[in-house]
Design a protein around this motif. Structure first.
Motif, short mmCIF file in Angstrom:
data_model
loop_
_atom_site.label_atom_id
_atom_site.label_comp_id
_atom_site.label_asym_id
_atom_site.label_seq_id
_atom_site.Cartn_x
_atom_site.Cartn_y
_atom_site.Cartn_z
N LYS A 154 -16.61 -56.14 8.71
CA LYS A 154 -15.81 -55.93 9.89
C LYS A 154 -14.85 -57.07 10.13
N ASN A 155 -15.46 -58.55 9.81
CA ASN A 155 -14.57 -59.73 10.03
C ASN A 155 -13.36 -59.64 9.37
N SER A 208 -8.47 -48.86 8.68
CA SER A 208 -9.78 -48.29 8.24
C SER A 208 -9.66 -46.86 7.80
N GLN A 242 -21.01 -53.77 9.39
CA GLN A 242 -21.22 -52.86 10.48
C GLN A 242 -21.06 -51.44 10.15
N ALA A 258 -18.59 -51.31 7.08
CA ALA A 258 -17.56 -52.21 6.95
C ALA A 258 -17.66 -53.55 6.85
N LEU A 297 -20.44 -47.46 10.49
CA LEU A 297 -19.26 -46.83 11.28
C LEU A 297 -19.70 -45.38 11.72
#
Length: 387
Positions: free
Chosen positions: A374-375, A89, A360, A372, A362
């Motif tokens: 996310k998964n 990230s 999501q 993001a 951040l």
């Protein structure tokens, strides 16, 4: 099997003390590798796993997208071994011109690794051979910025280095003196080019990696460059069409055994134990890469199905989803640039993607927000945790 010392010690003076530096013997090993049935089977399994990995590129809807992210996963892992704290990230935030929360030098080092790998692959595509010149080019890119930028990027070391310890006298290992490097590297280049005898690709990668690490020809970046060399050899030898095999995670997870086996080869020529370890690393890593690719495909398909049910927003959301597959950490401005959609449409789409649990936010800020996928990142992050 046990052989004699695989090289010779050279007495050299450095940093005010006299030490014994090790110059490895030429490749291939003498006497020949003892190919027992178990070692042969391990190599057969490694080649089968590489075949499955190579074929997965034909199943992916967009190999380039997977490769883009997988290269970055490897860059993070390889740099972690050298002590950086940067995560996947962090790297993606840096590429998006966003603050990453870790020292900038850490992210520079990871970003440089991506650039070095891309440079190496491009040079192979141009027909340039794996050579000392190419290694210097890659080293130049690898150390172009960050902590290593003062360590003579692109130049063979002119002074003695050492591995472990605070000085050569208490080091775990002392590579050969600098004056021995030109001949030793030219000899390694001839081995890579099969001038002495033809060596199968995986065996060549295993032997070359260890020899390069033993020579440790640069002041910094040898570990990263040595791991990069494995992938470049497999691509150059047409075992892989795309650079999809990276052993950093396996080496990171088995680091004590890795270092022990390197030393066993140097001291008593136990190449067979090293080769068994390397073949297992290739097999497990290739299988893990296939699993990751399939998991990403399944996630992409499942999320696309979810978005397809969102009635009048489905076309907008699917377009944004395709952009997130290219880069799973984004800003609204970047999405607008990629999709050509209006800011208000992007904002409402991001809100919906948040509600669906696909993205999501951040930063927690009201402005300049970062989102993001996310998964998607979670799948790529598996195994990336710092020890």
């Amino acid at each position: 099997m046990e052989r004699s010392l695989q090289g010779k010690y050279i007495t050299t003076s450095t940093v005010g003390e006299t030490v014994e530096a090790f110059l490895p013997a030429s490749l291939p090993p003498v006497p020949d590798i003892q190919w027992g049935s178990e070692l042969r089977q391990q190599f057969e399994r490694a080649y089968l796993a590489l075949g499955r990995l190579d074929s997965i590129s034909g199943l992916l809807p967009d190999t380039g997208l997977f490769l883009y992210m997988y290269v970055r996963k490897e860059a993070v892992l390889s740099s972690m071994i050298e002590g950086t704290q940067s995560s996947l990230s962090d790297l993606l935030m840096y590429e998006l011109d966003q603050p990453s929360g870790v020292p900038l030098d850490d992210v520079h080092e990871v970003s440089n690794y991506v650039a070095a790998l891309n440079h190496g692959i491009q040079r192979l595509e141009e027909g340039f051979p794996i050579s000392v010149r190419l290694l210097k080019e890659l080293h130049q890119v690898l150390l172009t910025s960050g902590r290593g930028s003062s360590k003579q990027p692109g130049r063979l070391r002119r002074s003695q280095n050492w591995i472990g310890g605070s000085r050569p006298g208490d080091a775990m290992f002392v590579p050969p003196p600098a004056k021995e490097l030109p001949d030793a590297l030219s000899d390694l280049e001839r081995f890579i080019h099969d001038e002495k005898q033809v060596t199968p690709a995986v065996l060549k990668a295993a032997l070359t990696h260890l020899q390069f690490e033993t020579l440790h020809p640069f002041l910094d970046g040898n570990g990263r460059l040595g791991r990069l060399l494995i992938t470049l050899i497999l691509v150059d030898q047409k075992i892989l069409q795309q650079p999809l095999l990276y052993l950093s995670l396996y080496f990171k997870s088995h680091r004590q055994e890795y270092y022990k086996l390197l030393n066993q080869v140097r001291l008593n020529g136990d190449w067979e134990s090293w080769l068994a370890f390397f073949a297992t690393a290739v097999e497990e890593t290739a299988n893990a890469a296939v699993t990751t690719a399939r998991a990403l495909m399944q996630l992409s398909e499942a999320d696309a199905e979810t978005l397809h049910t969102q009635q009048r927003q489905s076309a907008t959301l699917n377009k944004m989803h395709q952009a997130l597959l290219k880069r799973p950490i984004v800003t609204a401005a970047w999405l607008q640039e990629q999709t050509g959609m209006a800011p208000a449409t992007i904002q409402s789409g991001l809100q919906k993607l948040e509600q669906l649990g696909i993205v999501q936010e951040l930063t927690g800020k009201q402005r300049d927000r970062v989102y993001a996928y996310k998964n998607y990142i979670a799948i790529l992050d598996q195994g990336n945790e710092l020890p």
